[in-house]
Design a protein around this motif. Structure first.
Motif, short mmCIF file in Angstrom:
data_model
loop_
_atom_site.label_atom_id
_atom_site.label_comp_id
_atom_site.label_asym_id
_atom_site.label_seq_id
_atom_site.Cartn_x
_atom_site.Cartn_y
_atom_site.Cartn_z
N LEU A 1 0.83 -1.20 0.00
CA LEU A 1 0.00 0.00 0.00
C LEU A 1 0.87 1.25 0.00
CD1 LEU A 1 -2.88 -0.74 2.55
CD2 LEU A 1 -3.01 -0.74 0.07
N ARG A 2 0.46 2.25 -0.76
CA ARG A 2 1.11 3.55 -0.68
C ARG A 2 0.82 4.14 0.68
NH1 ARG A 2 -1.48 2.76 -5.51
NH2 ARG A 2 -0.16 2.84 -7.39
N ILE A 3 1.68 5.04 1.15
CA ILE A 3 1.49 5.60 2.49
C ILE A 3 0.17 6.36 2.59
CG2 ILE A 3 2.82 7.69 1.94
CD1 ILE A 3 2.52 5.83 5.36
N SER A 4 -0.24 7.00 1.50
CA SER A 4 -1.52 7.73 1.51
C SER A 4 -2.69 6.77 1.69
CB SER A 4 -1.69 8.53 0.22
OG SER A 4 -1.66 7.68 -0.91
N GLU A 5 -2.58 5.56 1.11
CA GLU A 5 -3.64 4.57 1.24
C GLU A 5 -3.60 3.91 2.62
OE1 GLU A 5 -3.30 3.48 -3.52
OE2 GLU A 5 -2.30 2.25 -2.00
N THR A 6 -2.40 3.72 3.16
CA THR A 6 -2.26 3.17 4.50
C THR A 6 -2.90 4.11 5.52
OG1 THR A 6 -0.20 2.06 3.88
CG2 THR A 6 -0.59 2.38 6.23
N LEU A 7 -2.63 5.39 5.39
CA LEU A 7 -3.20 6.38 6.31
C LEU A 7 -4.71 6.51 6.12
CD1 LEU A 7 -0.49 9.19 6.17
CD2 LEU A 7 -0.80 7.41 7.90
N GLY A 8 -5.21 6.12 4.95
CA GLY A 8 -6.65 6.22 4.69
C GLY A 8 -7.46 5.08 5.28
N LEU A 9 -6.80 4.10 5.90
CA LEU A 9 -7.51 2.95 6.46
C LEU A 9 -8.23 3.33 7.77
CD1 LEU A 9 -4.86 0.11 6.00
CD2 LEU A 9 -6.98 0.40 4.70
N VAL B 1 -7.08 4.01 11.57
CA VAL B 1 -6.15 3.01 12.12
C VAL B 1 -4.90 3.69 12.67
CG1 VAL B 1 -4.69 1.02 11.57
CG2 VAL B 1 -6.98 1.20 10.57
N PHE B 2 -4.42 4.70 11.96
CA PHE B 2 -3.21 5.40 12.39
C PHE B 2 -3.55 6.86 12.71
CE2 PHE B 2 -1.94 1.99 9.45
CZ PHE B 2 -1.29 1.16 10.37
N ALA B 3 -4.40 7.00 13.72
CA ALA B 3 -4.93 8.31 14.09
C ALA B 3 -3.84 9.20 14.69
CB ALA B 3 -6.08 8.16 15.07
N LYS C 1 -9.22 12.72 15.03
CA LYS C 1 -10.15 13.11 13.96
C LYS C 1 -9.53 12.94 12.57
CE LYS C 1 -12.71 16.40 16.82
NZ LYS C 1 -13.12 17.81 16.99
N MET C 2 -8.22 12.88 12.51
CA MET C 2 -7.52 12.67 11.25
C MET C 2 -6.33 11.75 11.50
SD MET C 2 -8.93 14.11 8.65
CE MET C 2 -7.57 14.07 7.47
N PRO C 3 -5.84 11.06 10.47
CA PRO C 3 -4.63 10.26 10.65
C PRO C 3 -3.40 11.15 10.74
CG PRO C 3 -5.37 10.18 8.37
CD PRO C 3 -6.43 10.91 9.13
N VAL C 4 -2.30 10.57 11.15
CA VAL C 4 -1.05 11.30 11.26
C VAL C 4 -0.61 11.76 9.87
CG1 VAL C 4 0.34 9.22 10.98
CG2 VAL C 4 1.30 11.17 12.20
N TRP C 5 0.12 12.88 9.80
CA TRP C 5 0.65 13.36 8.52
C TRP C 5 1.87 12.53 8.15
CZ3 TRP C 5 0.27 18.64 6.03
CH2 TRP C 5 -1.02 19.17 6.22
N ALA C 6 1.92 12.09 6.91
CA ALA C 6 3.02 11.23 6.45
C ALA C 6 4.37 11.94 6.55
CB ALA C 6 2.76 10.78 5.01
N VAL C 7 4.43 13.19 6.13
CA VAL C 7 5.70 13.93 6.13
C VAL C 7 6.19 14.14 7.56
CG1 VAL C 7 6.82 16.11 5.55
CG2 VAL C 7 5.22 15.07 3.93
N VAL D 1 -5.21 9.59 2.01
CA VAL D 1 -5.07 10.84 2.76
C VAL D 1 -3.73 11.47 2.42
CG1 VAL D 1 -5.02 11.93 5.03
CG2 VAL D 1 -6.52 9.97 4.63
N VAL D 2 -3.77 12.68 1.89
CA VAL D 2 -2.56 13.42 1.51
C VAL D 2 -2.60 14.79 2.17
CG1 VAL D 2 -1.19 14.38 -0.38
CG2 VAL D 2 -2.42 12.22 -0.70
N ASP D 3 -1.58 15.10 2.97
CA ASP D 3 -1.48 16.41 3.63
C ASP D 3 -2.76 16.79 4.36
OD1 ASP D 3 1.04 16.55 2.60
OD2 ASP D 3 0.53 17.91 0.97
#
Length: 418
Positions: free
Chosen positions: A248-256, A317-319, A326-332, A274-276
């Motif tokens: 999974l791309r990181i954006s898709e992982t964070l979207g779980l 999953v990765f809040a 309310k949102m997942p962690v930012w990838a960057v 989820v991106v930025d």
């Protein structure tokens, strides 16, 4: 109506006078104003058949020159009188004038065309055509590279050879230069679609640029993967496990969300990315296919679910703790503050990003997988080629077996031969 040559004389306009230079500007402005044209209708004889009605009009061609056009409307048998023939061309006359006005009102410079493209194709509130990440990349290429060089150019002054030479001088990787070319071509195609340019007026179509990688993407060895995983905190460890064993791309992982994980059947439904901090759709339609989850991965996720404060089916999953779930962690942020520093402490000198897990997964699938189509579907790439995409389908169980081989290698798990 032709404005006479003024020479050194001034021109009377509304009681005032214009000097010669101003008169020239007045002439250009006067002649360039869109005018409604009626055209002309004439009955032309034919030797071998009945006379025909010919409609003539003028239009501006792709080089800005006025050209005479004509079209046969019908025979005198069909339209016995000029009045009837005139009625038959009303729709054609309206179309010709509408197109003429549209061309006259169209963008003059490349910057003007880019602004129109932005308003129609890249509005912030619309993510149907392009994902947020794609829009961000387009904007970055336009703002930082393309517009500073080509923004002030008139559309028909941009030449293929000039763009090609410019791309050769840009200090970017080949793939990035190819993206610049593609963005410029997309903007020109937008102008063609809006009929401000002719069908063959995309100068970027002839621009040659190589997108070949200058280096092979980095991957992790098993030792590096385990060393990194052993030092990551719980949340980032679970993120790494998912990325490295599902691709999974990181954006898709964070979207779980937890409701997307089916612990009974062992799969994850990929429904969003989820991106930025912005929730959007996945990169492609193929990206939304469910992915299998190995038992070891399911156990890792179960462990993380018992630790996190946000464990209901509707929670990420990765809040993010900072966003109170309310949102997942930012990838960057997670990359710069956690993943890269941990990799450095683990003695890993490679360029570390979340995408390195996807590259590692892809590399191992190629090495241990036995079916190219299985590898393609596990990676959720759009296609290998049209034939395989249409007629070949990898079964979930076969994908699971190929995936489990990667998990076995990464975690040193031994299987009992049956």
């Amino acid at each position: 109506m032709e404005v006479p040559y003024l020479g050194a004389r001034s021109l009377d306009v509304g009681g005032g006078k214009l000097m010669p230079a101003a008169g020239a500007l007045f002439k250009e402005s006067f002649l360039s104003r869109p005018r409604y044209q009626n055209g002309s209708l004439k009955l032309m004889p034919r030797k071998s058949s009945a006379s025909v009605w010919i409609y003539r009009w003028r239009e501006t061609d792709e080089h800005g020159e006025r050209q005479l056009r004509k079209q046969v409307i019908g025979t005198v048998t069909q339209y016995p009188t000029k009045a009837l023939a005139s009625s038959a061309i009303e729709s054609l006359r309206l179309t010709i004038n509408q197109q003429g006005f549209q061309r006259m009102a169209g963008p003059k410079t490349f910057s003007d065309l880019v602004n129109h493209y932005r308003s129609k194709e890249l509005p912030e509130e619309n993510h149907q055509r392009k994902t947020r990440k794609t829009k961000k990349n387009y904007e970055g290429n336009l703002k930082n590279h393309i517009l500073p060089r080509w923004g002030s150019f008139r559309l028909r002054d941009i030449r293929s050879v000039d763009v090609e030479e410019w791309l050769d001088r840009v200090s970017l990787a080949p793939s990035s230069r190819a993206k610049l070319r593609n963005v410029m071509s997309t903007v020109f195609r937008h102008g063609i679609r809006w009929e401000w340019l002719g069908q063959h007026e995309n100068p970027i179509a002839m621009v040659r640029v190589s997108s070949k990688r200058t280096r092979i993407p980095e991957t992790l060895t098993v030792e590096e993967f385990l060393a990194l995983l052993g030092k990551l905190p719980d949340r980032e460890r679970a993120m790494g496990v998912v990325c490295a064993t599902t691709g999974l791309r990181i954006s898709e992982t964070l979207g779980l969300k937890w409701g997307d994980i089916d612990f009974q059947t062992g799969k994850a439904n990929v429904l969003r990315s989820v991106v930025d901090g912005a929730v959007g759709r996945c990169k492609t339609e193929v990206s939304q296919q469910p992915v299998p989850l190995d038992d070891l991965v399911l156990a890792e996720l179960q462990t993380w679910r018992t630790i996190t404060m946000y464990s209901s089916d509707t929670d990420w999953v990765f809040a993010s703790d900072h966003a109170f779930g309310k949102m997942p962690v930012w990838a960057v942020s997670s990359l710069q503050k956690i993943l890269q520093p941990v990799a450095k402490r683990a003695g890993i000198t490679k360029r570390i990003g979340w995408h390195i897990f996807r590259h590692t997964y892809s590399s191992m699938l190629s090495e241990y997988g036995d079916d190219v189509k299985v590898v393609q579907e596990l990676m959720r790439h759009a296609k290998i080629n049209t034939t395989m995409e249409i007629y070949t389908h990898a079964r979930m169980e076969k994908k699971r077996q190929a995936q489990s081989k990667v998990v076995d290698v990464l975690f040193g798990r031994e299987r009992t031969m049956v």
